[in-house]
Design an enzyme around this catalytic site. Structure first.
Site, mmCIF file in Angstrom:
data_model
loop_
_atom_site.group_PDB
_atom_site.id
_atom_site.type_symbol
_atom_site.label_atom_id
_atom_site.label_comp_id
_atom_site.label_asym_id
_atom_site.label_seq_id
_atom_site.Cartn_x
_atom_site.Cartn_y
_atom_site.Cartn_z
ATOM 1 N N LYS A 5 25.075 7.076 49.567
ATOM 2 C CA LYS A 5 24.932 5.689 49.105
ATOM 3 C C LYS A 5 26.275 4.980 49.255
ATOM 4 O O LYS A 5 27.323 5.588 49.025
ATOM 5 C CB LYS A 5 24.480 5.638 47.633
ATOM 6 C CG LYS A 5 24.389 4.199 47.117
ATOM 7 C CD LYS A 5 23.715 4.098 45.768
ATOM 8 C CE LYS A 5 24.640 4.394 44.610
ATOM 9 N NZ LYS A 5 25.796 3.488 44.496
ATOM 10 N N ASP A 19 26.870 9.768 46.319
ATOM 11 C CA ASP A 19 27.459 8.425 46.241
ATOM 12 C C ASP A 19 28.873 8.471 46.824
ATOM 13 O O ASP A 19 29.718 9.240 46.341
ATOM 14 C CB ASP A 19 27.523 8.027 44.754
ATOM 15 C CG ASP A 19 27.517 6.535 44.549
ATOM 16 O OD1 ASP A 19 27.452 5.799 45.545
ATOM 17 O OD2 ASP A 19 27.552 6.113 43.377
ATOM 18 N N GLU A 21 28.204 1.098 48.480
ATOM 19 C CA GLU A 21 28.141 -0.220 47.828
ATOM 20 C C GLU A 21 28.517 -1.326 48.810
ATOM 21 O O GLU A 21 29.341 -1.113 49.703
ATOM 22 C CB GLU A 21 29.110 -0.253 46.636
ATOM 23 C CG GLU A 21 28.695 0.648 45.492
ATOM 24 C CD GLU A 21 29.589 0.496 44.263
ATOM 25 O OE1 GLU A 21 30.465 -0.392 44.241
ATOM 26 O OE2 GLU A 21 29.397 1.282 43.319
ATOM 27 N N GLU A 57 21.501 -3.779 41.442
ATOM 28 C CA GLU A 57 22.019 -3.536 40.090
ATOM 29 C C GLU A 57 22.373 -4.856 39.406
ATOM 30 O O GLU A 57 23.080 -5.693 39.984
ATOM 31 C CB GLU A 57 23.255 -2.618 40.147
ATOM 32 C CG GLU A 57 23.818 -2.344 38.751
ATOM 33 C CD GLU A 57 24.811 -1.199 38.679
ATOM 34 O OE1 GLU A 57 25.027 -0.503 39.693
ATOM 35 O OE2 GLU A 57 25.374 -0.996 37.574
ATOM 36 N N ASP A 103 28.563 7.892 41.412
ATOM 37 C CA ASP A 103 29.970 7.975 41.002
ATOM 38 C C ASP A 103 30.121 7.564 39.539
ATOM 39 O O ASP A 103 31.215 7.626 38.974
ATOM 40 C CB ASP A 103 30.885 7.169 41.939
ATOM 41 C CG ASP A 103 30.605 5.679 41.898
ATOM 42 O OD1 ASP A 103 29.639 5.256 41.233
ATOM 43 O OD2 ASP A 103 31.359 4.918 42.551
ATOM 44 N N SER A 104 28.994 7.207 38.896
ATOM 45 C CA SER A 104 28.990 7.054 37.434
ATOM 46 C C SER A 104 29.404 8.368 36.796
ATOM 47 O O SER A 104 29.781 8.413 35.618
ATOM 48 C CB SER A 104 27.595 6.636 36.940
ATOM 49 O OG SER A 104 26.587 7.454 37.512
HETATM 50 O O1 KIV Z 1 26.831 5.629 40.223
HETATM 51 C C1 KIV Z 1 25.679 5.383 39.837
HETATM 52 O O2 KIV Z 1 25.147 6.030 38.932
HETATM 53 C C2 KIV Z 1 24.953 4.305 40.496
HETATM 54 C C3 KIV Z 1 23.635 3.906 39.933
HETATM 55 C C4 KIV Z 1 23.850 3.096 38.723
HETATM 56 C C5 KIV Z 1 22.796 3.224 40.921
HETATM 57 O O3 KIV Z 1 25.436 3.756 41.417
#
Ligand code: KIV
Length: 302
Positions: free
Chosen positions: A120, A90, A122, A189, A51-52
């Protein structure tokens, strides 16, 4: 005619095998089809559509603004580009953890609509039940603890986690909870190297570090940091392995200059048609064409 050889997709069993064999591996984020193809061809076993995306591709100020439609859209593009790498989608802010049913349904959309192989999530102890429910429905889950950017407002900024006795103990508990819930790997992280090492030694699933030092089972980085496309702030844990931003800038300026100078497009980059066809369309005779060739305006009074 020879059919192209089918490529076998990396699975969580392959990730487990690499981990058990003590093979340290690199993983990376990607958000679009061409980057996914390049990463896939480089032999990276796992691509995270993080989600970056929100910050590095969509220009938001925080990942909290990313929604599930955006994540599914980009995950689909990456899945089309990656033939070999495993694709992990994510789950964005509040797409999980509100209710178990909704979390499982949203996780399922990453597989059924966006062709990811895993998701993924969190959070450690706080997300353990959600991870368990998603894994129970047949969806592999990668955990993410330490700095969890979706909780940045609660954590008080993007800072290293687990430096105090209490927070270090909490992080170890988070890691064990994620493993116990059935995650196949966990991202650490912004965690001090020593603590990341201790967590890695205590787990039987791979730890994937970012800003967690060299002792994790694997590494993950944001692709724009690695290729040198990030503008402005670059985190301390990132290293630029290329200067793609400079290469794009140089190419765009060269293109601009070639167009303005009349060098582009040239004959070789253009196509032509039969002269007679054009003459007919324009109602031109041989004499008109002769005048044109001599550069004499047709309306000139001779
Ligand atoms: O969103 C993302 O890119 C991440 C990574 C930094 C692990 O969660």
């Amino acid at each position: 005619m020879s059919a192209s050889k089918p490529v076998r997709r990396i699975t969580i069993a392959d990730i487990a095998r690499m981990y058990e064999a003590g093979e340290r591996f690199a993983t990376i984020t990607a958000y679009d089809y061409p980057t996914a193809r390049i990463v896939d061809e480089a032999g990276i076993p796992l691509i995270l559509v993080g989600d970056s995306l929100g910050m590095v591709m969509l220009g938001y100020d925080t990942t909290v603004r990313v929604n599930i439609s955006e994540m599914l859209h980009h995950t689909r593009a990456v899945a089309r580009g990656a033939r070999h790498s495993m694709v992990v989608g994510d789950m964005p802010f509040l797409s999980y953890g509100v209710s178990t049913e909704e979390s499982v349904e949203h996780a399922g959309r990453f597989l059924s609509e966006a062709y990811a192989q895993a998701v993924k999530i969190e959070g450690g102890v706080r997300s353990a039940r959600t991870i368990e429910a998603i894994v129970s429905s047949g969806i592999p889950v990668m955990g993410h603890i330490g700095l969890t950017p979706q909780a940045v407002n609660q954590l008080g900024g993007h800072r290293v986690q687990g430096k105090t006795r209490e927070s270090a103990r909490k992080l170890i508990a988070d890691a064990l909870a994620v493993q116990e819930a059935g995650a196949f790997a966990v991202v650490l992280e912004l965690v001090p190297s020593e603590l990341a090492r201790a967590i890695t030694e205590r787990l039987s699933i791979p730890t994937i570090g970012i800003g967690a030092g060299p002792y994790t089972s694997a590494e993950i980085q944001v692709v724009t940091d690695v290729i040198g496309l990030t503008q402005g702030f670059t985190p301390r844990h990132a290293r630029r392995f290329g200067e793609v931003g400079e290469a794009i800038s140089a190419a765009v300026m060269a293109y601009r200059d070639a167009v303005t100078a009349g060098d582009f497009p040239a004959e070789a980059e253009s196509s032509s048609m039969e002269q007679g066809v054009l003459d007919e369309v324009l109602g031109r005779g041989e004499l008109d064409r002769a005048y044109e060739t001599m550069s004499i305006p047709l309306d000139r009074d001779l």
